[in-house]
Design a protein around this motif. Sequence first.
Motif, short mmCIF file in Angstrom:
data_model
loop_
_atom_site.label_atom_id
_atom_site.label_comp_id
_atom_site.label_asym_id
_atom_site.label_seq_id
_atom_site.Cartn_x
_atom_site.Cartn_y
_atom_site.Cartn_z
N VAL A 142 0.58 -0.60 0.28
CA VAL A 142 0.07 -0.13 0.06
C VAL A 142 1.08 1.41 0.07
O VAL A 142 1.78 1.31 0.59
CB VAL A 142 -1.06 -0.27 1.48
CG1 VAL A 142 -1.68 1.50 1.58
CG2 VAL A 142 -1.67 -0.83 0.74
N LEU A 200 1.05 5.30 -0.23
CA LEU A 200 0.65 6.58 1.11
C LEU A 200 1.01 7.45 -0.02
O LEU A 200 1.84 7.72 -0.73
CB LEU A 200 1.22 6.65 2.21
CG LEU A 200 0.16 5.70 3.22
CD1 LEU A 200 1.10 5.45 5.03
CD2 LEU A 200 -0.71 5.51 3.39
N ILE A 253 -8.08 5.10 1.06
CA ILE A 253 -6.84 3.56 1.32
C ILE A 253 -7.76 2.72 1.76
O ILE A 253 -8.15 1.57 2.81
CB ILE A 253 -5.53 4.17 1.56
CG1 ILE A 253 -4.74 4.80 0.05
CG2 ILE A 253 -4.69 2.94 2.21
CD1 ILE A 253 -3.19 5.15 0.39
N ARG A 305 -10.08 0.62 1.22
CA ARG A 305 -10.24 -1.17 1.21
C ARG A 305 -8.78 -1.98 1.98
O ARG A 305 -9.16 -2.51 2.39
CB ARG A 305 -8.61 -0.46 -0.21
CG ARG A 305 -9.30 -0.10 -1.98
CD ARG A 305 -7.80 -0.52 -2.21
NE ARG A 305 -6.17 -0.22 -1.58
CZ ARG A 305 -5.32 -0.23 -2.26
NH1 ARG A 305 -5.06 -0.35 -3.68
NH2 ARG A 305 -4.36 -0.45 -1.24
#
Length: 621
Positions: A331, A333, A375, A378
């Motif tokens: 992930v 950012l 985010i 998810r």
Amino acid sequence: MPRKSSRGKGGPRPGPKPASQNPNPVSEIPHDGGGGEAVDAAAEAVGRLDVSACPTAEDAPVELPPSSQPPLEASSSGRDELGGSLEEEAVRKLQELVGFGGEEVELTEEEAAANDQRQEDEIFALEAIFGDNVVIFNKKGGQRSFQVHVYIEIPDGIDVSARLGYGSGSLKYGAGHDTDASDDLVYKFRVEHLPPILLTCLLPSPYPSHQPPLFTISAEWMNKMMVSSLCQMLDTVWEEQKGVEVTYQWAQWLQSSSLSHLGFASEIVLSSDSAYDHECGDKRALSHNAAPDVIIPRMMRWNDDKCHEAFLRAIHDCMICFSEFPGTDFVKLPCHHFFCLKCMQTYCKMHVKEGTVVKLLCPDTKCGVVVPPNILKRLLGEEEFERWEGLLLRRTLDSMSDVVYCPRCETACLEDGDNEAVCSSCLFSFCTLCRDRRHVGDKCMSPEEKLLILEKRQEAGKLQGDQHKFLEELRSIKAIMKDSKMCPRCKMAIHKIEGCNKMSCSNCGQYFCYQCNSAIEGYEHFRGSCKLFPQEELDRWNMQMNPRVQRQNVAQVQAEMFRQFAHPCPTCRQPCPKMGNNNHVFCWACQKHFCALCRKTVHKTSQHFGPKGCKQHTADP
């Protein structure tokens, strides 16, 4: 119809580094809102480019010494009035140049067959090296044609700059270096990937024995003079190696040496063509001058997309669990820090479960970027995401000074100037000070007064309905407030267990002094009358860090408890108890050893106690 190569590519290709941070073109470059068909066609061309293949490590850009000529300035690319994509326009232009390929050469059957076989082998080699970056067109009139997308990658990045001027209501390229450019703005950004150079070739039957290939070159970010210089360089390569297959060498040279040839070894400068340059350039050079607010964002998007693709293909280390995973399992950012999916899910779910949504920041200790909602959606489940939204809304409402909650249904309400509010859900009108019914003209009762009245009613057995629950709540609040302090921002009750007087509210994150209950930022507040550590905390810390002090305190307590069995120390006269029947006593006050029988100081146990001395173990009378 054109076809793309289905042959296998070369060896494995290492992925480039992750995307670099670029400035936002929208916030720094004015837009004229125009572009029309030119902008739409340019966007369509970029969308049709193949981005599935990367050059090999051997094809990496090589910086050559700059030429003695002054560096040329490149320009943007868009669409001219003909419309269509870059690829289609290059093919049309190539067909127009077929009649200008030079004198016809009569070949024998053996020469024609040999050239045909060499052309076929050359195309197979291009397909094997460049893979999907080669587009083969259908053979027409006995002539082969193809197009190579030459990608230029700079692993360490290169600066791209443009001198901009805003005139006639639209953004344009500014004046050159040799003219007055005092009002121009120099815009600069950095990229690692450039939009491809399109090399379109047609192989005549006399190639490679007698004639060179017919070709056109086009690039989104170059002007016509720039592309013309590349065309002339390809002619030079052919002149030096007549009779040899050169299309691979052309593509290789464009990929590795074109930037240094143009004087762009350290920086690329975008500019537009002059009217004279556009007319006098090479016919094989395709140039389309688009506005800078079209080409600059396009170059930055291209670079970001290619860097993201490289990131997904590469293997990275998670800085939380220190495990290796492919980029697809990470992930990323907005601050460009990235962590593995499993660690980020655990991290976000933990904060949502504990209610500390204000601490949902980038896990990097030196970064304070908030994890964005897209985010979080998810990473969290549906219920957890709804809880996060509710907690965030509650925190936002708590930070508003005129928002209170209905004592019946806990709905957020707006407080008026008279300290009253009306619930929009249950329509209950209440006083925001005492959280009871409106009492116009009457003074609010304090919680202590309410508690006293309810306790009297409870003793008389006259409590009704929810008054029992309300009484328990008041008692709980009284017990909490007895040993707690209110957060100066959100009024949350906080109790200190241990540590310094600088407290942090777990609800809103506000720092405050536990001694005076004032909101603070750093430690400068404690240079005044307030102390960072209370004395009892220092004593407790000293006891934990110094076992000797702890033993002294224990002995003192024991001496107080068993004073009737204590023996006075001959040095300090403090009472000291015996440990069982042992006459060897240790004074807790002066740290001296003495004998409980003779009241003398003991320097050495073996010399004082024994057959010739005092007995070490006797019971007290």
